[in-house]
Write a protein that holds these residues in place. Structure first.
Motif, PDB file in Angstrom:
ATOM      1  N   GLU A 258       0.822  -1.210   0.000  1.00 27.38           N
ATOM      2  CA  GLU A 258       0.000   0.000   0.000  1.00 27.38           C
ATOM      3  C   GLU A 258       0.859   1.265   0.000  1.00 27.38           C
ATOM      4  O   GLU A 258       0.587   2.210  -0.758  1.00 27.38           O
ATOM      5  N   GLU A 259       1.866   1.304   0.839  1.00 30.31           N
ATOM      6  CA  GLU A 259       2.714   2.493   0.933  1.00 30.31           C
ATOM      7  C   GLU A 259       3.509   2.711  -0.347  1.00 30.31           C
ATOM      8  O   GLU A 259       3.655   3.854  -0.814  1.00 30.31           O
ATOM      9  N   ALA A 333      10.363  -2.718  -2.389  1.00 31.63           N
ATOM     10  CA  ALA A 333       9.857  -1.422  -1.922  1.00 31.63           C
ATOM     11  C   ALA A 333      10.988  -0.429  -1.748  1.00 31.63           C
ATOM     12  O   ALA A 333      10.870   0.755  -2.123  1.00 31.63           O
ATOM     13  N   MET A 334      12.097  -0.888  -1.205  1.00 32.42           N
ATOM     14  CA  MET A 334      13.240  -0.002  -1.022  1.00 32.42           C
ATOM     15  C   MET A 334      13.848   0.396  -2.367  1.00 32.42           C
ATOM     16  O   MET A 334      14.326   1.521  -2.536  1.00 32.42           O
ATOM     17  N   GLU A 335      13.830  -0.508  -3.333  1.00 31.23           N
ATOM     18  CA  GLU A 335      14.342  -0.170  -4.662  1.00 31.23           C
ATOM     19  C   GLU A 335      13.493   0.929  -5.297  1.00 31.23           C
ATOM     20  O   GLU A 335      14.027   1.846  -5.942  1.00 31.23           O
ATOM     21  N   CYS A 340      14.763   7.891  -0.796  1.00 33.55           N
ATOM     22  CA  CYS A 340      13.625   8.348   0.019  1.00 33.55           C
ATOM     23  C   CYS A 340      13.237   7.324   1.069  1.00 33.55           C
ATOM     24  O   CYS A 340      12.690   7.680   2.119  1.00 33.55           O
ATOM     25  N   GLY A 341      13.504   6.058   0.800  1.00 35.62           N
ATOM     26  CA  GLY A 341      13.120   5.019   1.741  1.00 35.62           C
ATOM     27  C   GLY A 341      14.025   4.916   2.952  1.00 35.62           C
ATOM     28  O   GLY A 341      13.714   4.185   3.902  1.00 35.62           O
ATOM     29  N   LEU A 342      15.123   5.624   2.948  1.00 32.00           N
ATOM     30  CA  LEU A 342      16.093   5.522   4.035  1.00 32.00           C
ATOM     31  C   LEU A 342      15.795   6.460   5.187  1.00 32.00           C
ATOM     32  O   LEU A 342      16.409   6.333   6.250  1.00 32.00           O
ATOM     33  N   PHE A 343      14.871   7.379   5.006  1.00 36.89           N
ATOM     34  CA  PHE A 343      14.603   8.386   6.023  1.00 36.89           C
ATOM     35  C   PHE A 343      13.325   8.057   6.794  1.00 36.89           C
ATOM     36  O   PHE A 343      12.385   7.464   6.257  1.00 36.89           O
ATOM     37  N   ILE A 348       8.353   3.378   5.320  1.00 33.60           N
ATOM     38  CA  ILE A 348       8.837   2.188   4.625  1.00 33.60           C
ATOM     39  C   ILE A 348      10.017   1.547   5.342  1.00 33.60           C
ATOM     40  O   ILE A 348      10.147   0.319   5.417  1.00 33.60           O
ATOM     41  N   GLU A 349      10.902   2.366   5.897  1.00 33.57           N
ATOM     42  CA  GLU A 349      12.065   1.781   6.584  1.00 33.57           C
ATOM     43  C   GLU A 349      11.639   1.043   7.845  1.00 33.57           C
ATOM     44  O   GLU A 349      12.252   0.046   8.230  1.00 33.57           O
ATOM     45  N   ARG A 350      10.552   1.480   8.489  1.00 37.45           N
ATOM     46  CA  ARG A 350      10.020   0.749   9.653  1.00 37.45           C
ATOM     47  C   ARG A 350       9.465  -0.605   9.226  1.00 37.45           C
ATOM     48  O   ARG A 350       9.703  -1.614   9.890  1.00 37.45           O
ATOM     49  N   PHE A 351       8.733  -0.624   8.112  1.00 37.32           N
ATOM     50  CA  PHE A 351       8.194  -1.896   7.637  1.00 37.32           C
ATOM     51  C   PHE A 351       9.315  -2.879   7.314  1.00 37.32           C
ATOM     52  O   PHE A 351       9.211  -4.079   7.606  1.00 37.32           O
ATOM     53  N   VAL A 352      10.381  -2.377   6.712  1.00 32.23           N
ATOM     54  CA  VAL A 352      11.506  -3.239   6.356  1.00 32.23           C
ATOM     55  C   VAL A 352      12.150  -3.820   7.605  1.00 32.23           C
ATOM     56  O   VAL A 352      12.445  -5.020   7.685  1.00 32.23           O
TER      57      VAL A 352
END
Length: 398
Positions: A258-259, A333-335, A340-343, A348-352
């Motif tokens: 979803e995100e 998702a990170m790709e 942007c996914g690192l912040f 998204i980084e929490r889900f990972v």
């Protein structure tokens, strides 16, 4: 309806849990991420909704709704907060030991309190030196008259720092018949908790260490008979642990999809939304396919369990597929998010981080593959716990 497995009552439950998670869990996530420690208030609030009692028989005050309803509940909480999905799944492990091995008196004492949300149960098996090797545990219980004296340590205990009633499996004698299970109230003298250690993810959830130093419990706190400890540990892991963790993975997986789709639709690159790029569409398609597959495998397994049909292998496979597919989607998702996914301004980084926490409990993917290989070879050992303890429920049959 999801794949023909759920009923209207299941979907009403889903809507209720989702609304609660959005209203009560989501606003607390920044606090949980900042403190990185157990969130007592939210854990108790969730328990008071009655969802810890989703599989408890109505005769003991529970919902009597079954494993598919439990899966939906955990999934919807984990979609917003993996930590709170993990909290409910760990409590359900504590329910299992009492529901399946408790005496009538133990059931009447504890199950209504759990169903009301007045008691959060746990199960404690893993030890520092033996890890998940149940027969290697060293914690002991010594009989002295009408009491047992417990000594030892348990680690990676889900709900360690919020639990009220710990189901501990300890050694009462040699060999596989020398393990027994006890109900241990958290306020007994000699019982303590090691300080909670910060972890990579699942902030708001506790999975810490229990310390027992000459803790006396009455003989009436013995679950089943002496020697039933292996059965308590294995049945809880197979029937509840694997299914519950699959549900947590499924909720995190749904959040990832979803995100990421929302991000791809909203963010532009070279004057076009990311979602219009074929390379991004390919990744989104893989994520959606993985989610649908994980959902079908999970719901199929717990539907079989609710119907009392053999499904130990299906539960193993559900955990394997659920965990591996969520981790694959986390990478995709990170790709798509790239830098942007690192912040932390995006979830998204929490889900990972949270997705990685579901890999080890109730057996790593390598363990599931080994057990499934035994099924394929026709050399699988042990009881079919799903046949022994599965069964229909009112909600599942509705």
């Amino acid at each position: 309806m999801y794949g023909g497995f759920t009923t209207e009552r299941h979907e009403r439950l889903r809507a209720r849990v989702r609304a609660f998670a959005e209203a009560e869990a989501r606003p607390r996530i920044p606090e949980m991420e900042a403190t990185r420690t157990v969130h007592h208030e939210l854990s108790r609030l969730i328990a008071r909704q009655g969802w810890i009692g989703v599989t408890i028989d109505r005769a003991y005050g529970g919902m009597g709704a079954g494993h598919l309803a439990k899966t939906i509940t955990i999934e919807e909480l984990a979609r917003v907060s993996g930590a709170m999905g993990a909290m409910v799944q760990a409590s359900q492990l504590g329910v299992a030991k009492i529901a399946h091995f408790g005496s009538e008196q133990q059931k009447r004492t504890w199950l209504p309190a759990i169903a009301r949300g007045d008691c959060l149960p746990t199960i404690a098996v893993t030890e520092p030196e033996s890890g998940g090797h149940v027969l290697g545990m060293r914690a002991t219980a010594r009989r002295e008259g009408d009491t047992y004296v417990l000594n030892g340590r348990k680690v990676f205990v889900g709900n360690s720092h919020v639990g009220d009633l710990h189901g501990v499996v300890v050694r009462t004698g040699p060999g596989s018949r020398g393990l027994s299970a006890f109900l241990l109230e958290s306020d007994r003298p000699g019982f303590s908790l090691a300080p909670q250690q910060p972890a990579m993810g699942l902030h708001g959830f506790s999975f810490g260490e229990l310390v027992m130093e000459d803790v006396r419990v009455p003989a009436a706190n013995l679950l089943g008979e002496e020697g039933d400890g292996v059965a308590v540990a294995y049945s809880s892991s197979v029937l509840y642990g694997r299914a519950n963790l699959t549900a947590v993975s499924l909720g995190i997986h749904r959040a990832l999809v979803e995100e990421t789709t929302a991000f791809a639709a909203a963010r532009s690159l070279y004057g076009r939304p990311l979602a219009e790029l074929d390379s991004v569409k390919q990744k989104l398609g893989r994520m959606q396919s993985s989610l649908m597959t994980a959902e079908a495998v999970a719901y199929h397994a717990v539907d079989l369990l609710d119907r009392g049909l053999p499904c130990d292998a299906e539960l193993m496979n559900a955990k394997l597929v659920g965990v591996e597919s969520s981790l694959d989607s986390a990478r995709l998702a990170m790709e798509i998010h790239a830098a942007c996914g690192l912040f932390t301004d995006r979830p998204i980084e929490r889900f990972v981080r949270d997705a990685h926490h579901i890999y080890a409990p109730a057996g790593t993917s390598d363990v599931q593959r080994l057990r499934l290989a035994e099924v394929a070879l026709g050399v699988a050992k042990g009881a079919q716990w799903s046949v022994r303890f599965g069964g229909g429920t009112e909600l599942a049959a509705a």
